[in-house]
Design a protein around this motif. Sequence first.
Motif, PDB file in Angstrom:
ATOM      1  N   ALA A 439       0.784  -1.242   0.000  1.00 29.55           N
ATOM      2  CA  ALA A 439       0.000   0.000   0.000  1.00 29.55           C
ATOM      3  C   ALA A 439       0.812   1.286   0.000  1.00 29.55           C
ATOM      4  O   ALA A 439       0.225   2.361  -0.167  1.00 29.55           O
ATOM      5  CB  ALA A 439      -0.934  -0.007   1.218  1.00 29.55           C
ATOM      6  N   TYR A 440       2.147   1.223   0.175  1.00 31.66           N
ATOM      7  CA  TYR A 440       2.881   2.481   0.311  1.00 31.66           C
ATOM      8  C   TYR A 440       2.941   3.279  -0.985  1.00 31.66           C
ATOM      9  O   TYR A 440       3.027   4.509  -0.948  1.00 31.66           O
ATOM     10  CB  TYR A 440       4.298   2.234   0.833  1.00 31.66           C
ATOM     11  N   LYS A 441       2.864   2.616  -2.119  1.00 30.52           N
ATOM     12  CA  LYS A 441       2.956   3.326  -3.398  1.00 30.52           C
ATOM     13  C   LYS A 441       1.960   4.488  -3.472  1.00 30.52           C
ATOM     14  O   LYS A 441       2.297   5.582  -3.927  1.00 30.52           O
ATOM     15  CB  LYS A 441       2.700   2.352  -4.552  1.00 30.52           C
ATOM     16  N   ASP A 442       0.740   4.240  -3.022  1.00 35.05           N
ATOM     17  CA  ASP A 442      -0.286   5.280  -3.100  1.00 35.05           C
ATOM     18  C   ASP A 442      -0.066   6.365  -2.055  1.00 35.05           C
ATOM     19  O   ASP A 442      -0.348   7.537  -2.305  1.00 35.05           O
ATOM     20  CB  ASP A 442      -1.669   4.651  -2.939  1.00 35.05           C
ATOM     21  N   ILE A 443       0.437   5.987  -0.882  1.00 38.33           N
ATOM     22  CA  ILE A 443       0.775   7.001   0.113  1.00 38.33           C
ATOM     23  C   ILE A 443       1.869   7.912  -0.433  1.00 38.33           C
ATOM     24  O   ILE A 443       1.834   9.138  -0.253  1.00 38.33           O
ATOM     25  CB  ILE A 443       1.226   6.334   1.428  1.00 38.33           C
ATOM     26  N   PHE A 444       2.855   7.330  -1.113  1.00 37.53           N
ATOM     27  CA  PHE A 444       3.938   8.144  -1.668  1.00 37.53           C
ATOM     28  C   PHE A 444       3.427   9.086  -2.756  1.00 37.53           C
ATOM     29  O   PHE A 444       3.887  10.227  -2.862  1.00 37.53           O
ATOM     30  CB  PHE A 444       5.045   7.252  -2.230  1.00 37.53           C
ATOM     31  N   ALA A 445       2.475   8.615  -3.563  1.00 36.34           N
ATOM     32  CA  ALA A 445       1.893   9.490  -4.588  1.00 36.34           C
ATOM     33  C   ALA A 445       1.231  10.703  -3.946  1.00 36.34           C
ATOM     34  O   ALA A 445       1.369  11.840  -4.433  1.00 36.34           O
ATOM     35  CB  ALA A 445       0.882   8.714  -5.424  1.00 36.34           C
ATOM     36  N   ILE A 446       0.512  10.487  -2.838  1.00 36.53           N
ATOM     37  CA  ILE A 446      -0.100  11.596  -2.111  1.00 36.53           C
ATOM     38  C   ILE A 446       0.984  12.503  -1.535  1.00 36.53           C
ATOM     39  O   ILE A 446       0.847  13.737  -1.518  1.00 36.53           O
ATOM     40  CB  ILE A 446      -1.015  11.063  -0.991  1.00 36.53           C
ATOM     41  N   THR A 447       2.091  11.908  -1.080  1.00 38.47           N
ATOM     42  CA  THR A 447       3.228  12.681  -0.563  1.00 38.47           C
ATOM     43  C   THR A 447       3.793  13.603  -1.638  1.00 38.47           C
ATOM     44  O   THR A 447       4.090  14.775  -1.377  1.00 38.47           O
ATOM     45  CB  THR A 447       4.332  11.722  -0.066  1.00 38.47           C
ATOM     46  N   VAL A 448       3.936  13.093  -2.840  1.00 31.18           N
ATOM     47  CA  VAL A 448       4.455  13.911  -3.945  1.00 31.18           C
ATOM     48  C   VAL A 448       3.491  15.053  -4.257  1.00 31.18           C
ATOM     49  O   VAL A 448       3.910  16.195  -4.481  1.00 31.18           O
ATOM     50  CB  VAL A 448       4.679  13.039  -5.195  1.00 31.18           C
ATOM     51  N   ILE A 449       2.190  14.759  -4.260  1.00 32.82           N
ATOM     52  CA  ILE A 449       1.186  15.787  -4.564  1.00 32.82           C
ATOM     53  C   ILE A 449       1.219  16.904  -3.530  1.00 32.82           C
ATOM     54  O   ILE A 449       1.207  18.090  -3.871  1.00 32.82           O
ATOM     55  CB  ILE A 449      -0.221  15.155  -4.642  1.00 32.82           C
ATOM     56  N   LYS A 450       1.289  16.545  -2.253  1.00 36.56           N
ATOM     57  CA  LYS A 450       1.268  17.600  -1.233  1.00 36.56           C
ATOM     58  C   LYS A 450       2.590  18.367  -1.186  1.00 36.56           C
ATOM     59  O   LYS A 450       2.612  19.546  -0.819  1.00 36.56           O
ATOM     60  CB  LYS A 450       0.906  17.026   0.137  1.00 36.56           C
ATOM     61  N   THR A 451       3.692  17.714  -1.584  1.00 33.55           N
ATOM     62  CA  THR A 451       4.956  18.444  -1.688  1.00 33.55           C
ATOM     63  C   THR A 451       4.903  19.431  -2.850  1.00 33.55           C
ATOM     64  O   THR A 451       5.344  20.578  -2.731  1.00 33.55           O
ATOM     65  CB  THR A 451       6.124  17.463  -1.887  1.00 33.55           C
ATOM     66  N   LEU A 452       4.349  18.986  -3.969  1.00 29.45           N
ATOM     67  CA  LEU A 452       4.196  19.862  -5.133  1.00 29.45           C
ATOM     68  C   LEU A 452       3.312  21.062  -4.806  1.00 29.45           C
ATOM     69  O   LEU A 452       3.548  22.175  -5.304  1.00 29.45           O
ATOM     70  CB  LEU A 452       3.597  19.053  -6.292  1.00 29.45           C
ATOM     71  N   ALA A 453       2.304  20.869  -3.946  1.00 28.04           N
ATOM     72  CA  ALA A 453       1.380  21.949  -3.604  1.00 28.04           C
ATOM     73  C   ALA A 453       2.096  23.128  -2.948  1.00 28.04           C
ATOM     74  O   ALA A 453       1.687  24.282  -3.119  1.00 28.04           O
ATOM     75  CB  ALA A 453       0.280  21.423  -2.679  1.00 28.04           C
ATOM     76  N   VAL A 454       3.153  22.848  -2.187  1.00 34.06           N
ATOM     77  CA  VAL A 454       3.906  23.927  -1.546  1.00 34.06           C
ATOM     78  C   VAL A 454       4.474  24.879  -2.596  1.00 34.06           C
ATOM     79  O   VAL A 454       4.391  26.111  -2.460  1.00 34.06           O
ATOM     80  CB  VAL A 454       5.058  23.346  -0.684  1.00 34.06           C
ATOM     81  N   PHE A 455       5.003  24.320  -3.666  1.00 34.25           N
ATOM     82  CA  PHE A 455       5.616  25.161  -4.705  1.00 34.25           C
ATOM     83  C   PHE A 455       4.557  25.822  -5.588  1.00 34.25           C
ATOM     84  O   PHE A 455       4.798  26.894  -6.142  1.00 34.25           O
ATOM     85  CB  PHE A 455       6.603  24.321  -5.514  1.00 34.25           C
ATOM     86  N   VAL A 456       3.380  25.217  -5.680  1.00 37.64           N
ATOM     87  CA  VAL A 456       2.258  25.878  -6.357  1.00 37.64           C
ATOM     88  C   VAL A 456       1.859  27.127  -5.572  1.00 37.64           C
ATOM     89  O   VAL A 456       1.610  28.201  -6.150  1.00 37.64           O
ATOM     90  CB  VAL A 456       1.059  24.918  -6.484  1.00 37.64           C
ATOM     91  N   VAL A 457       1.821  27.010  -4.250  1.00 39.95           N
ATOM     92  CA  VAL A 457       1.475  28.150  -3.398  1.00 39.95           C
ATOM     93  C   VAL A 457       2.531  29.248  -3.504  1.00 39.95           C
ATOM     94  O   VAL A 457       2.205  30.441  -3.607  1.00 39.95           O
ATOM     95  CB  VAL A 457       1.326  27.670  -1.930  1.00 39.95           C
ATOM     96  N   ILE A 458       3.808  28.868  -3.513  1.00 39.41           N
ATOM     97  CA  ILE A 458       4.877  29.862  -3.666  1.00 39.41           C
ATOM     98  C   ILE A 458       4.754  30.569  -5.015  1.00 39.41           C
ATOM     99  O   ILE A 458       4.876  31.806  -5.104  1.00 39.41           O
ATOM    100  CB  ILE A 458       6.252  29.177  -3.527  1.00 39.41           C
TER     101      ILE A 458
END
Length: 467
Positions: A439-458
């Motif tokens: 199951a970690y693959k999908d957790i990591f995908a969510i991790t990448v999305i929320k990390t990307l969101a920080v730079f979208v906000v910047i």
Amino acid sequence: MSFLIVLAALVFLMYVAYRGHSVILFAPIAALGAVLLTDPSLVAPMFTGLFMDKMVGFLKLYFPVFLLGAVFGKLIEISGFSKSIVAATIRVVGAQRAMLSIVIVCALLTYGGVSLFVVVFAVYPFAAELFRQGDIPKRLIPGTIALGAFTFTMDALPGTPQIQNIIPTAFFGTDTWAAPVLGTLGGVFILVLGLSYLDWRRRVAQRAGEGYGDPASLLNEPAPFVGERLAHPLVALLPLVMVGVSNLVLTRLIPGWYGDSHSFIPAVVGNPAPVVQEVAKIAAIWAVMGALLIGIATVLAFAWKTVFAHFAEGTKSAIGGALLASMNTASEYGFGAVIAALPGFLLVANALGSIPDPLVNEAVTVTALAGITGSASGGMSIALAAMADTFIANANAAGIPMEVLHRVASMASGGMDTLPHNGAVITLLAVTGLTHRQAYKDIFAITVIKTLAVFVVIGAFYAFGVV
């Protein structure tokens, strides 16, 4: 070399966690292995003076929350309340929207102030029943819960009472509602992209003919409801509502009842020193514990007969789960403390400080340290304690409001923190009875999305100047 030692310890722990080995065993091995290669004379002092101190300190604070959260989730399960809510949800939104339903429930609980760990215990029975009825693979449950509980309501949406949104206030003089437009933008970005990803994964599995899974091979499956009839959905929802509302009310009332600190004499024989409790540091924990007790009492009040018949066996498994989850997370906490005390960690922190852009510097520093320590709050605390003055000076020079610094730091802490060795991830997988490999693959995908969101906000701040 000191940097390579820290990196090797981190990679080793992630590897053994992904392979399904016990973090309780390997977190101290990884941490002390790094100490041994750095300064062999510090192995024993680091183990007892830092690793065990931090591990036991974590258990002292949070084990009651894990325990009450596990018991609450188990009572929700055996009372049939989870099945009642799932049945109502399917009637309203349809079985194919199970993921959206679980994300919404997780989001409401975490935004209401319920601990992320408690949400895992409380929501899993709903998720398992909903996914089973919708014939959606069980392996997608951790990613779905992670999206609802570990992302936008944890650190992006303004006003969230989670600790990741509270820590920056002490450094930047802001409040939890800092940068509401940027936070909302980041939250919507995570929610839309995360749901799109999870739905794509569901459709791929459906086309491949993959269902919920073979009941004989699945672990930690909620017990089937054996009562005569299900409770009304509004009654079934009441304990969850009571937890959220009680947590909010107690959070505001407890400091007024006890003041900044409270002391008492522990015995009447002899002359013992008074025990002094700093209420400000523990009020949030007391509030969550009180809210969970109220939630448990609510379940008992409405489903006493059904719960009583299975209480002994049900709570035994819940307590076992709470012990495992809390020990896993506490071991991770000890590992992070040891790694943060090594010279290689300081080298990493100093290297990250060379990034020229103030917001990118802050985002990369916070998310990197959160990833290394396996803790959003731990990584952010270390980063801000060491570099907040530098962040503030650079931001003032660039005309960047403190509210933006707050929101970027908060969201970045919830970026790469959920690597395989993260305590919340290990707890989530332990509660759902799944492995990293499953199951970690999908957790990591969510991790990448929320990390990307920080730079979208910047990017949004620099492009439009919104706060």
